[in-house]
Design an enzyme around this catalytic site. Sequence first.
Site, short mmCIF file in Angstrom:
data_model
loop_
_atom_site.label_atom_id
_atom_site.label_comp_id
_atom_site.label_asym_id
_atom_site.label_seq_id
_atom_site.Cartn_x
_atom_site.Cartn_y
_atom_site.Cartn_z
N VAL A 109 19.06 17.40 -12.17
CA VAL A 109 18.28 18.32 -13.01
C VAL A 109 18.69 19.78 -12.87
O VAL A 109 18.24 20.61 -13.66
CB VAL A 109 16.77 18.20 -12.72
N TYR A 110 19.51 20.12 -11.89
CA TYR A 110 19.89 21.53 -11.75
C TYR A 110 20.71 21.95 -12.97
O TYR A 110 21.85 21.52 -13.16
CB TYR A 110 20.70 21.75 -10.47
N GLN A 111 20.09 22.79 -13.77
CA GLN A 111 20.69 23.28 -15.02
C GLN A 111 21.22 22.11 -15.85
O GLN A 111 22.32 22.16 -16.38
CB GLN A 111 21.76 24.32 -14.73
N GLN A 112 20.40 21.07 -15.95
CA GLN A 112 20.67 19.91 -16.81
C GLN A 112 22.08 19.33 -16.61
O GLN A 112 22.82 19.10 -17.57
CB GLN A 112 20.46 20.28 -18.28
N LYS A 158 20.52 14.16 -6.44
CA LYS A 158 19.15 13.66 -6.48
C LYS A 158 18.80 13.08 -7.85
O LYS A 158 19.44 13.38 -8.85
CB LYS A 158 18.17 14.78 -6.14
#
Length: 302
Positions: A40-43, A68
């Site tokens: 999810v970090y910056q999609q 993750k």
Amino acid sequence: MSYGDPARGMHRWTLDEEASQPFFRQAVELGVTFWDTANVYQQGSSEEFVGHAIDRYARREEIVLATKVSGRMHDGPGGAGLSRKAILEQVDASLRRLGTEYIDLYLIHRFDPETPVEETMEALHDIVNAGKARYLGASSMYAWQFAKLQTAAAVHGWTPFAAMQDQVNLLKGEEEREMLPMCADMGVGVVPYSPQGKGRLTRPWGEQTSRSSVDAVARAFDSPADEPIVNAVQAVAHARGVTMAQVALAWMLAKSVVAAPIIGATPPHHLPGAVAALDLRLSDDEIRALEEPYTPQPPFWY
């Protein structure tokens, strides 16, 4: 989380690929081999940047690579959570973005109350058996939830968690009540995030940075209860002739259950300073001075 396309996620302060690459090269030169990211970090763009950096600056076997699963990547049942469908879909997507055949440490990003723990743990076990992940970890949950997941793995003979990634720092100490002792008892290594309190422990009280001025999570570390702790860190740093960041990390590294604090480096001095903290040993009196101002508070994971 510090690296990713600013246009593809919730954080405007992240470094784009060109700006982030020098930090990966610096990490290799300093011997920093544990690299942590998340889908999810910056999609997904953070995973892409990490994969490119491994290709450019290191051999794959030199890096302990963590990512993750759990956060929302797209609409639909496989786009978030810890169902079998979501885990199997998202691990393959992470592998593609990272450009690798396996993930060293695959972590569930949060507890999923909508999915039976047996479904989650069996899917993770299947990923390990398929060679897509070497070890499993969890992040940010209550101790009873972590125990429930571990128990499901033990009862069924599935792969247990080897790591816990939770928030631990001088400003947020609630994990020391239950989670850290349980991890020590289970032989689970702790890889804490925000060991410097989103930067709040690295500068005198009242000073702000470009991130803290726009990041709502970072601003949550400006509670009046935090000021005496920040002042205590500053006093120990001044007496030792080191930076506040090094003192905050040395306090963390003194805990035997901690395997590797996760540092979000954005200025060039962050990583060398973090490495220097490995050689800083705090006395018992200094540790007491740092911990004494702390007051209990609700768990804070985000």
